[in-house]
Design a protein around this motif. Structure first.
Motif, mmCIF file in Angstrom:
data_model
loop_
_atom_site.group_PDB
_atom_site.id
_atom_site.type_symbol
_atom_site.label_atom_id
_atom_site.label_comp_id
_atom_site.label_asym_id
_atom_site.label_seq_id
_atom_site.Cartn_x
_atom_site.Cartn_y
_atom_site.Cartn_z
ATOM 1 N N GLY A 141 11.614 -36.822 0.633
ATOM 2 C CA GLY A 141 12.953 -36.574 0.365
ATOM 3 C C GLY A 141 13.813 -37.715 0.754
ATOM 4 O O GLY A 141 13.338 -38.836 1.317
ATOM 5 N N GLU A 142 15.072 -37.783 0.545
ATOM 6 C CA GLU A 142 15.962 -38.792 0.487
ATOM 7 C C GLU A 142 17.081 -38.248 1.575
ATOM 8 O O GLU A 142 17.562 -37.279 1.458
ATOM 9 C CB GLU A 142 16.708 -39.364 -0.546
ATOM 10 C CG GLU A 142 15.962 -40.241 -1.577
ATOM 11 C CD GLU A 142 16.598 -40.848 -2.691
ATOM 12 O OE1 GLU A 142 17.814 -41.007 -2.450
ATOM 13 O OE2 GLU A 142 15.672 -41.508 -3.409
ATOM 14 N N TRP B 155 24.247 -45.590 3.123
ATOM 15 C CA TRP B 155 23.046 -45.889 3.767
ATOM 16 C C TRP B 155 22.224 -44.538 3.708
ATOM 17 O O TRP B 155 22.391 -43.672 4.192
ATOM 18 C CB TRP B 155 22.991 -46.378 5.181
ATOM 19 C CG TRP B 155 22.078 -46.869 6.098
ATOM 20 C CD1 TRP B 155 20.776 -47.189 5.546
ATOM 21 C CD2 TRP B 155 21.889 -47.091 7.485
ATOM 22 N NE1 TRP B 155 19.904 -47.566 6.496
ATOM 23 C CE2 TRP B 155 20.491 -47.328 7.817
ATOM 24 C CE3 TRP B 155 22.644 -46.721 8.439
ATOM 25 C CZ2 TRP B 155 19.944 -47.586 8.936
ATOM 26 C CZ3 TRP B 155 22.116 -46.940 9.724
ATOM 27 C CH2 TRP B 155 20.865 -47.254 9.961
ATOM 28 N N LYS B 156 20.846 -44.928 3.134
ATOM 29 C CA LYS B 156 19.945 -43.952 2.743
ATOM 30 C C LYS B 156 18.558 -44.097 3.414
ATOM 31 O O LYS B 156 17.967 -45.359 3.288
ATOM 32 C CB LYS B 156 19.899 -43.228 1.347
ATOM 33 C CG LYS B 156 21.094 -42.723 0.847
ATOM 34 C CD LYS B 156 20.937 -42.402 -0.682
ATOM 35 C CE LYS B 156 22.359 -41.812 -1.356
ATOM 36 N NZ LYS B 156 22.108 -41.595 -2.657
ATOM 37 N N GLN C 74 14.477 -48.183 3.718
ATOM 38 C CA GLN C 74 15.953 -48.014 3.774
ATOM 39 C C GLN C 74 16.452 -48.583 2.557
ATOM 40 O O GLN C 74 16.132 -49.140 1.818
ATOM 41 C CB GLN C 74 16.139 -48.915 4.924
ATOM 42 C CG GLN C 74 15.698 -48.374 6.441
ATOM 43 C CD GLN C 74 16.211 -49.256 7.310
ATOM 44 O OE1 GLN C 74 17.501 -49.670 7.364
ATOM 45 N NE2 GLN C 74 15.541 -49.607 8.604
ATOM 46 N N VAL C 75 17.504 -47.919 2.080
ATOM 47 C CA VAL C 75 18.370 -48.024 1.153
ATOM 48 C C VAL C 75 19.711 -48.444 1.384
ATOM 49 O O VAL C 75 20.592 -47.630 2.039
ATOM 50 C CB VAL C 75 18.361 -46.981 0.199
ATOM 51 C CG1 VAL C 75 19.098 -47.324 -1.250
ATOM 52 C CG2 VAL C 75 17.123 -46.543 -0.322
ATOM 53 N N ASN C 76 20.045 -49.870 1.076
ATOM 54 C CA ASN C 76 21.462 -50.272 1.484
ATOM 55 C C ASN C 76 21.718 -50.371 3.055
ATOM 56 O O ASN C 76 22.612 -49.774 3.427
ATOM 57 C CB ASN C 76 22.748 -49.474 0.819
ATOM 58 C CG ASN C 76 22.754 -49.631 -0.857
ATOM 59 O OD1 ASN C 76 22.028 -50.660 -1.337
ATOM 60 N ND2 ASN C 76 22.756 -48.363 -1.322
ATOM 61 N N PHE D 145 17.011 -37.089 11.211
ATOM 62 C CA PHE D 145 17.548 -38.636 11.368
ATOM 63 C C PHE D 145 19.200 -38.551 11.793
ATOM 64 O O PHE D 145 19.791 -37.901 10.930
ATOM 65 C CB PHE D 145 17.195 -39.440 10.094
ATOM 66 C CG PHE D 145 15.765 -39.442 9.821
ATOM 67 C CD1 PHE D 145 15.098 -40.501 10.196
ATOM 68 C CD2 PHE D 145 15.167 -38.438 9.101
ATOM 69 C CE1 PHE D 145 13.597 -40.681 9.974
ATOM 70 C CE2 PHE D 145 13.816 -38.407 8.676
ATOM 71 C CZ PHE D 145 12.960 -39.419 9.007
ATOM 72 N N ARG D 146 19.883 -39.398 12.494
ATOM 73 C CA ARG D 146 21.069 -39.646 12.691
ATOM 74 C C ARG D 146 21.067 -40.937 13.042
ATOM 75 O O ARG D 146 20.387 -41.626 13.726
ATOM 76 C CB ARG D 146 21.458 -38.401 13.385
ATOM 77 C CG ARG D 146 21.335 -38.717 14.933
ATOM 78 C CD ARG D 146 21.994 -37.826 15.903
ATOM 79 N NE ARG D 146 21.575 -38.037 17.381
ATOM 80 C CZ ARG D 146 21.860 -37.122 18.218
ATOM 81 N NH1 ARG D 146 22.830 -35.970 17.988
ATOM 82 N NH2 ARG D 146 21.763 -37.365 19.492
#
Length: 212
Positions: A12-13, A97-98, A35-37, A85-86
């Motif tokens: 999942g994202e 941010w993903k 990590q994305v962005n 996640f946090r």
């Protein structure tokens, strides 16, 4: 026998906030996070949850790291398991941010580990006296202990060399370590000896699972 083909599948994202965000339920044990962005100099906390119980893994992901790999075993007291996640930086909000979370089952039939099934699961109330958590078992492939207590749990693994215990009554001729409140410990692969423990004060219990 050829090794089974193991591939990463997208679990999942997760878009990151200062509140916990969860993946779908999974029974896999190996995880890859992309990590994305990512921003700069931000830290992410990782936990496991069954929806009511949360178990912090003490793992931190730092922004900008291209790929993170880690292994997480489902705590024995969980009825199901998701990853959480946090953003650890209090009050910080980051746009777009993903995390892309991939998973893969543990290759039980590969690399000489052999297969394993869950054996005895026990709950041991905390005590300031030494408690036997697991007897010696030559068929044991692994074991896991979760300290569901606000007190330290001191463990003694007879037959392994290691640091001297801070609790002399546990004995100095064994590997000794302590689990803090909410800590989780996996036995070294191949250790089949006696496992004992005692707490710094009476509170809670230990959840113990043996794999054979």
């Amino acid at each position: 026998m050829p090794e089974p083909a193991l591939e990463w599948s997208l679990l999942g994202e997760v878009e990151l906030f200062s509140e916990w965000r969860q993946t779908p339920v999974t029974e896999d044990e190996w995880f890859k996070v992309e990590q994305v962005n990512p921003p700069r100099d931000v830290v992410v906390e990782v936990a496991q949850t069954d929806g009511s119980l949360w178990k912090s893994e003490g793992r931190l992901l730092r922004s900008g790291r291209e790929v993170a790999l880690f292994n997480l075993v489902i705590p024995p007291m969980f009825s199901s398991r998701r990853l959480g996640f946090r953003i650890a930086n209090a009050g910080l909000q980051v746009r777009n941010w993903k995390l892309k979370v991939f998973s893969m089952p543990f290759p039980n039939t590969s690399y000489g580990f052999g297969s394993a099934t869950q054996g005895m699961t026990g709950v041991f109330p905390a005590s300031t006296q030494v408690v036997q958590l697991l007897a010696s078992n030559p068929d044991r492939k692994g074991a896991a202990i979760y300290n569901n207590s606000t007190e330290k749990l001191y463990l003694k693994l007879t037959g392994l060399t290691g640091p001297t215990s801070q609790e002399p009554s546990l004995g100095a001729n064994a590997a000794a370590l302590h689990l803090g409140p909410g800590d989780y410990y996996e036995m070294p692969y191949g250790y089949s000896g006696l496992i004992e423990g005692k707490w710094s004060a009476v509170n809670g219990a230990a959840f113990v699972t043996e794999f054979v």
